[in-house]
Design a protein around this motif. Structure first.
Motif, short mmCIF file in Angstrom:
data_model
loop_
_atom_site.label_atom_id
_atom_site.label_comp_id
_atom_site.label_asym_id
_atom_site.label_seq_id
_atom_site.Cartn_x
_atom_site.Cartn_y
_atom_site.Cartn_z
N LEU A 57 0.64 -1.39 0.38
CA LEU A 57 -0.15 0.18 0.39
C LEU A 57 0.90 1.02 -0.33
N LEU A 58 1.95 1.28 0.73
CA LEU A 58 2.73 2.75 0.93
C LEU A 58 3.61 2.60 0.05
N SER A 59 4.16 1.95 -1.39
CA SER A 59 4.79 1.88 -2.24
C SER A 59 3.42 1.84 -2.96
N ALA A 60 2.42 1.80 -3.16
CA ALA A 60 1.86 2.20 -4.39
C ALA A 60 1.12 3.80 -4.28
N ALA A 61 1.12 4.23 -3.40
CA ALA A 61 0.60 5.02 -3.08
C ALA A 61 2.01 6.31 -2.59
N ARG A 62 3.22 6.31 -3.64
CA ARG A 62 4.24 6.45 -3.91
C ARG A 62 4.96 7.69 -2.79
N PHE A 63 5.04 7.26 -1.71
CA PHE A 63 5.54 8.01 -0.57
C PHE A 63 6.73 7.54 -0.96
N THR A 64 7.85 8.15 -0.45
CA THR A 64 9.05 7.86 -0.53
C THR A 64 9.62 7.12 1.22
N THR A 65 9.39 5.40 1.22
CA THR A 65 9.29 5.24 2.14
C THR A 65 10.35 4.55 2.89
N THR A 66 10.54 4.78 4.45
CA THR A 66 11.92 3.73 4.90
C THR A 66 11.55 2.23 5.69
N PHE A 67 11.28 0.91 5.17
CA PHE A 67 10.73 -0.02 5.81
C PHE A 67 11.89 -0.07 6.67
N LEU A 68 11.38 -0.27 8.30
CA LEU A 68 12.04 -0.68 9.21
C LEU A 68 12.15 -2.10 10.12
N ARG A 69 12.10 -3.71 9.03
CA ARG A 69 11.42 -4.99 8.86
C ARG A 69 12.39 -5.71 10.48
N ASP A 70 12.01 -5.47 11.66
CA ASP A 70 11.68 -5.80 12.78
C ASP A 70 11.60 -7.48 13.00
N ASN A 71 12.82 -7.47 13.84
CA ASN A 71 12.98 -9.14 14.28
C ASN A 71 11.51 -9.18 15.64
N PHE A 72 10.99 -10.13 15.87
CA PHE A 72 10.71 -10.01 17.48
C PHE A 72 11.74 -9.92 18.38
N TYR A 73 10.71 -8.83 19.52
CA TYR A 73 11.98 -8.38 20.23
C TYR A 73 12.40 -8.99 21.71
N LEU A 74 13.77 -8.51 21.83
CA LEU A 74 14.26 -9.59 22.89
C LEU A 74 13.72 -8.91 23.97
N ASP A 75 12.63 -8.02 23.95
CA ASP A 75 12.08 -7.29 25.29
C ASP A 75 11.06 -8.23 25.79
N VAL A 76 10.52 -8.69 24.28
CA VAL A 76 9.28 -9.85 25.41
C VAL A 76 9.45 -11.02 25.39
N LEU A 77 10.27 -11.78 25.09
CA LEU A 77 10.79 -13.23 25.00
C LEU A 77 10.59 -13.09 26.44
N PRO A 78 10.90 -12.88 27.62
CA PRO A 78 10.53 -13.35 29.03
C PRO A 78 9.31 -13.19 29.45
N GLU A 79 8.69 -12.12 28.43
CA GLU A 79 6.73 -12.81 29.11
C GLU A 79 6.59 -14.03 28.40
N PHE A 80 7.15 -14.43 27.88
CA PHE A 80 6.41 -15.49 27.54
C PHE A 80 6.51 -16.79 28.02
N VAL A 81 7.88 -16.61 29.71
CA VAL A 81 7.89 -17.74 30.24
C VAL A 81 6.47 -17.82 31.07
N THR A 82 6.04 -19.27 30.85
CA THR A 82 4.77 -19.78 32.27
C THR A 82 4.98 -21.03 32.66
N ASP A 83 4.66 -20.48 34.02
CA ASP A 83 5.09 -22.21 35.02
C ASP A 83 6.75 -22.19 34.74
N GLY A 84 7.27 -21.23 34.67
CA GLY A 84 9.51 -21.92 34.78
C GLY A 84 9.49 -22.12 33.32
#
Length: 276
Positions: free
Chosen positions: A123-150
């Motif tokens: 959509l952004l490319s078709a709209a012809r903006f000058t675009t920067t795509f930041l293609r993030d992987n999963f966040y390191l900060d969130v990984l500890p939140e996945f821990v359940t019952d140790g």
């Protein structure tokens, strides 16, 4: 410097970018759902708009030269929300957009939520903006939140993920909105190494001093355990595909983009867990 509109200014990425822009003395407009939660920053104008309200967004973007477009929260209608953002930005005359996408985003991505990002990029490319795509992987900060019952539990097998720190994503985003030279580029944003979930669990255990293990669930076990939360099907698909995308090897690539943009190594899981 032209006006910079910042969406998601009350969140982890947008908030960090907004504070960085204030420190740099850049003119900015914070586009928020709740003005009471907007950061109190010198020189920042605040306007209220949601991704569901195209007219309010067009008003919020009016006069902005650059837009930091932080992707919306996972939602069954997220792609339509993103379409409204793109249309509002075009109608308001925004010239340049920095968008937080996802690593390897494709209509065929195993991680189901990444598919919205691929279509939003189109959509952004078709709209012809000058675009920067930041293609993030999963966040390191969130990984500890996945821990359940140790334990971390999921059908990731022995796959690896090159997760990235939120702070690094925000610093790259800040550089991108401030510097025209980043226009028209795509950056795969990852951490310094790809880790298995067993290694992630061991690192959490080491840094936090609390035993954490990894349980390699089957896909069927993962669906059964997550369905108990009562979430809609598309959310459960996204949760489970977080792990199956890792198992498929789609999220293991390590990029030098953080180093290229910021001139330093990206933060590691140890750094994030230690508050660095």
């Amino acid at each position: 410097m032209g006006l910079i509109a910042v969406t998601g200014a009350t969140g982890q990425i947008g908030g960090r970018v907004a504070r960085g822009l204030a420190a740099a003395g850049a003119p900015q407009r914070l586009v928020v759902r709740d003005p009471r939660r907007a950061p109190d920053l010198d020189g920042a104008d605040v306007r209220v708009a949601t991704y569901d309200d195209g007219e309010a967004m067009r008003h919020a973007f009016d006069g902005a030269d650059v837009l930091l477009f932080v992707s919306g929260a996972e939602d069954a209608g997220r792609l339509e929300q993103h379409r409204r953002v793109v249309e509002a930005a075009a109608a308001a005359g925004v010239r340049r957009v920095v968008y937080t996408s996802f690593l390897g985003a494709s209509p065929a991505s195993t991680f189901t939520f990444a598919r919205d990002h691929a279509e939003t990029e189109d959509l952004l490319s078709a709209a012809r903006f000058t675009t920067t795509f930041l293609r993030d992987n999963f966040y390191l900060d969130v990984l500890p939140e996945f821990v359940t019952d140790g334990a971390l539990r999921g059908p990731a097998g022995s796959g690896r993920v090159s997760a990235v720190a939120r702070a690094d994503v925000a610093e790259v985003a800040l550089a991108a909105v401030l510097d025209e030279a980043h226009g028209g580029r795509s950056y795969d944003l990852t951490g310094p190494q790809a880790l298995s979930f067993a290694e992630i669990a061991a690192t959490i255990s080491e840094v936090r001093g609390v035993p954490v293990g990894y349980v390699a669930e089957t896909v069927e076990e993962a669906y059964a355990s997550r369905a108990a939360a009562g979430a809609p099907g598309f959310m459960v698909d996204g949760w489970v595909s977080t792990y199956t995308a890792v198992a498929a090897g789609e999220l293991e690539a390590v990029s030098d983009a953080v180093r290229t943009v910021l001139g330093r190594e990206p933060r590691s899981l140890q750094d994030v867990l230690s508050g660095r």
